[in-house]
Design an enzyme around this catalytic site. Structure first.
Site, mmCIF file in Angstrom:
data_model
loop_
_atom_site.group_PDB
_atom_site.id
_atom_site.type_symbol
_atom_site.label_atom_id
_atom_site.label_comp_id
_atom_site.label_asym_id
_atom_site.label_seq_id
_atom_site.Cartn_x
_atom_site.Cartn_y
_atom_site.Cartn_z
ATOM 1 N N ARG A 1 29.998 -46.294 -54.828
ATOM 2 C CA ARG A 1 28.281 -46.161 -54.185
ATOM 3 C C ARG A 1 27.541 -45.871 -55.803
ATOM 4 O O ARG A 1 26.562 -46.901 -55.254
ATOM 5 C CB ARG A 1 28.513 -44.240 -53.927
ATOM 6 N N HIS B 1 30.692 -51.603 -44.715
ATOM 7 C CA HIS B 1 29.632 -50.238 -45.449
ATOM 8 C C HIS B 1 29.404 -49.046 -44.071
ATOM 9 O O HIS B 1 28.126 -49.195 -43.451
ATOM 10 C CB HIS B 1 28.474 -50.545 -45.956
ATOM 11 N N TYR C 1 11.351 -53.328 -36.297
ATOM 12 C CA TYR C 1 10.702 -53.846 -36.327
ATOM 13 C C TYR C 1 10.270 -55.345 -37.126
ATOM 14 O O TYR C 1 9.444 -55.939 -37.220
ATOM 15 C CB TYR C 1 9.336 -52.691 -36.417
#
Length: 820
Positions: A31, A77, A121
């Site tokens: 990570r 992921h 969006y």
């Protein structure tokens, strides 16, 4: 306890240690830390690979962010949609990454930390530069690993062509460690890597620093001081001071501090609100109003000051107490062979090159195998090309494809693959033209195989390929450095000269007091009578007045018209391109608001006692008053300047010249007259004196326009060059000007007419030098002195530069070859 189960006794301390180590390594590797090879964390790598798999490339249409987030979550992921979308947003923000990897369309947040629009969006596609990170991934160039459910494969690292860890940096907090790597300029980085390759991987960090000057942040700003940068390059750890880029200007009749660029990772609205709180609490005084005038064209924060406030003093308070000055704590930790390691700049370059060698070897093996397979098939074709009739007869007499396949193997001694490929041939491929193409392809692939084997066997060929690919990357994506380096912010004991090349530079100062330095190499020599090149863009109410040729290590003494002296190192003067306006002098020195700098003297080391005791500063005023003072008197400047000369009422300081005490002094006036006398006729006085008469005038409107001091031992080797207001000029012999006593009216040096205009400049030159002329419009021309004719004193000269009706000459300077 159920039947068959049993209890196992374990030590709780050992279990805690083991579990903690497993957890911490999982966070570190999976990570928080980037891989030194491609500079990416797993989530960044998975986003790019997911987009690549979906075909969302730079030349295609934008796709909804939600589609990519779903792809990455479902396949690679499984850590939540917020983590993936936040990563995508950061990869698309121009103020976060120096070279954004994703091209975003829609609201992706702002410098004020406004949140981006929801993923449904916004739309994205890959940036062209990120495609360079995935080139050749299908050629078995990198190791693959199973995804979280072992249903798909994903790359362990990308076969990147770009040194992403250096150009984009990285940051992350792991368990027990953190990384914070700043971004760097791509052009500088590629130049450093290429130099490292050319040195056979033997380039020292000192030499690398000559190419990669310092980090280059996407938001620009100023790196104040160099010690932190140098420490980070050497050890991988350092504290870099970042400052906003500001200038002073008047807004509605008030002095104002204008912020053009803020330090990296500073929240603009947060900074402004905290500054307002400091004003309310009385910790900062002198600010009348703060306005955020930023728009899509750039950042602009205006601090409007109260009357009679010194902007430089207030600016220092803002640097000290607000985010106009911040710190970037470099901690270069990345994964090397799957393990975290602290790296210096050389380690990062070496690991990237090792990765590129590995990629090229694996890519070459893949291409070699492909070529060998193809040439094997072509060898089969070549075996049957001379026996087409037998081939057709054999196939015709076969029961089925299987039977034909076996017969071809036996009859022509073919392999299984060769036989199957021949059976797949179309009849049109058996024409004589197609047979010729097969032979040509065979020869071409044969040469390709030889070259590919050379790549595998020769290390230097691989390095040349790496270098060529890097130079291609540089050509496509290079840009100018955004972050300016202010070396003067370091401690006194740091030798800045060791970090700055002592090259020749052009110093230009505008009428409004803007100063900058530009490399002399940017100005090419032209012929006499040319129109010149664009030198600088001044504001509409400003024009460029002074031009000096210097070297970075020299000292610059600045003399004001009211007789004050200030002190600067040339490298402390902000660097700018030919077309930039520079930085206001009052932002660099503590200049009084009713004073301005009129004269400049370039010197060598002012801390050298022998040097300062053997030189003098000769000053001349517009009304012809001359003064001589030892350079030693000006070698200990103060923050607010020192007195250089006492100026009489109605007069002002015009020029200052450095001499050795044995010069011939030439003073020229506006109406075209020159007087010559010996320097020894002017006695040396202290700083707090006014001087004596140097030249008298016959015309009350006449004033001094310039002065030159020629050393006695070289007095007949050069010429006197004069330039008029309308661009006419000529050289005259020094012997044409007779020696007189100080205070005389002088003799004619140029024939003043309406065509020539008044005399503008006088210089001592020789034919090995060049002349630089700058117009009010900012156009500069550089011409050879040898192109200017030697003429008599009473002539008007020849045209040196063409001027438009609304333009005129702003300054003239000579350029000589400087030996370092």
């Amino acid at each position: 306890m159920s039947e068959g189960e049993k209890l196992i006794s374990i030590n709780i301390e050992d279990e805690m240690k083991s579990s903690y180590i497993d957890y911490s390594m999982s966070v570190i590797v999976s990570r928080a830390l980037p891989d030194v090879r491609d500079g990416l964390k797993p989530v960044h790598r998975r986003v790019l690979y997911g987009m690549y798999q979906l075909g969302i490339l730079s030349n295609g249409p934008y796709k909804k962010s939600a589609r990519i987030v779903g792809e990455v979550l479902g396949k690679y992921h499984p850590h939540g949609d917020v983590s993936v979308y936040d990563t995508m947003v950061r990869m698309a923000q121009k103020w976060t990454l120096r070279y954004p990897l994703i091209d975003g369309q829609g609201n992706f947040g702002s410098l004020d930390s406004d949140p981006p629009a929801a993923m449904r969006y916004t739309e994205v596609k890959m940036n062209k530069i990120s495609e360079e990170m995935l080139t050749d991934i299908k050629k078995n160039t990198v190791d693959m690993q199973f995804n979280f459910d072992d249903s798909l494969e994903e790359p362990k690292v990308l076969p990147t062509k770009i040194p992403n860890l250096l150009i984009n940096g990285a940051s992350g907090i792991a368990v027990g460690m953190a990384t914070n790597i700043p971004p760097h300029n791509l052009k500088e980085t590629v130049d450093a890597i290429c130099a490292y390759i050319d040195s056979d991987n033997n380039l020292s960090i000192d030499q690398i620093i000559k190419y990669i000057k310092a980090p280059d942040f996407p938001t620009g700003g100023i790196i104040y001081g160099y010690s932190g940068v140098k420490n980070s390059f050497y050890t991988g750890k350092g504290k870099i001071v970042l400052r906003a880029k500001v200038h002073i200007e008047e807004v509605h009749g008030r002095k104002s501090i204008i912020v053009d660029e803020i330090p990296y990772q500073v929240n603009k609205s947060d900074m402004i609100s905290k500054t307002v709180n400091l004003i309310k609490n009385g910790k900062i005084d002198g600010i009348y109003q703060i306005r955020d005038e930023s728009d899509r064209n750039g950042l602009r924060i205006v601090y409007i000051l109260k009357h009679k406030i010194n902007p430089n003093i207030l600016l220092n308070k803002l640097f000290k107490q607000t985010s106009l000055q911040t710190y970037f704590n470099v901690n270069t930790i990345a994964l090397v062979n799957g393990k975290p390691a602290k790296l210096n700049i050389k380690d990062i370059i070496q690991n990237f090159l090792n990765h590129r060698h590995d990629i090229i070897i694996r890519r070459t093996k893949y291409e070699l195998k492909k070529c060998e397979n193809r040439i094997h098939i072509l060898e089969g074709f070549l075996k049957i090309l001379g026996h087409i009739n037998i081939l057709i007869k054999t196939i015709k007499n076969s029961i089925n494809r299987n039977d034909a396949h076996k017969k071809l193997i036996d009859k022509f001694e073919l392999s299984k693959n060769q036989s199957l490929s021949i059976l797949d041939l179309r009849l049109q491929n058996l024409t004589s033209l197609e047979q010729k193409k097969v032979k040509q392809e065979y020869e071409k692939i044969k040469k390709e195989i030889i070259y590919l084997k050379k790549i595998l066997n020769k290390y230097y060929i691989r390095t040349e390929i790496i270098k060529k690919e890097l130079l291609d990357i540089k050509k496509k994506y290079k840009d100018d450095r955004r972050t300016y380096i202010d070396y003067s912010g370091d401690e006194k004991n740091i030798q800045i000269e060791d970090l700055i090349e002592n090259e020749q530079v052009v110093l230009t100062i505008s009428h409004a007091g803007y100063i900058k330095r530009t490399s002399l190499s940017e100005y090419k020599r032209q012929g006499r009578g040319g129109i010149g090149n664009r030198g600088a863009v001044a504001r509409t109410y400003d024009f460029f007045k002074h031009l000096l040729i210097a070297t970075n290590h020299q000292y610059l003494l600045l003399f004001t018209e009211k007789g004050k002296c200030f002190w600067l190192r040339v490298y402390e003067i902000p660097e700018g391109s030919k077309t930039s306006k520079g930085r206001a002098i009052q932002n660099i020195i503590n200049l009084h608001k009713n004073d301005r700098v009129n004269a400049y003297v370039l010197t060598e080391n002012l801390t050298d006692k022998n040097y300062v005791n053997n030189y003098y500063v000769i000053m001349i005023t517009k009304k012809g008053i001359i003064k001589k003072t030892s350079l030693e008197c000006y070698s200990r400047p103060r923050k607010y300047g020192i007195n250089a000369i006492v100026i009489r009422k109605g007069d002002s300081l015009l020029e200052a010249v450095l001499t050795k005490g044995n010069s011939h002094i030439f003073i020229a006036s506006k109406k075209g007259r020159v007087i010559r006398f010996l320097e020894k006729n002017v006695r040396s006085t202290g700083r707090n004196s006014s001087g004596v008469i140097g030249i008298s005038f016959t015309n009350k409107k006449d004033v001094v326009i310039g002065m030159i001091c020629v050393e006695d031992n070289i007095k007949e080797k050069g010429n006197l060059l004069v330039v008029s207001e309308n661009g006419f000029g000529k050289r005259s012999r020094l012997k044409d000007y007779r020696l007189t006593n100080r205070g005389g009216k002088g003799i004619k040096t140029i024939n003043i007419t309406d065509k020539t205009g008044n005399l503008f400049s006088v210089k001592y030159v020789n034919k090995q030098e060049d002349l630089m002329i700058i117009k009010k419009s900012g156009i500069m021309i550089r011409i050879s002195i040898s192109d200017i004719r030697i003429m008599g004193r009473s002539t008007q000269g020849v045209r040196l530069i063409n001027l438009k009706s609304d333009d005129y000459i702003a300054d003239v300077a000579k350029v000589h070859e400087y030996r370092i």
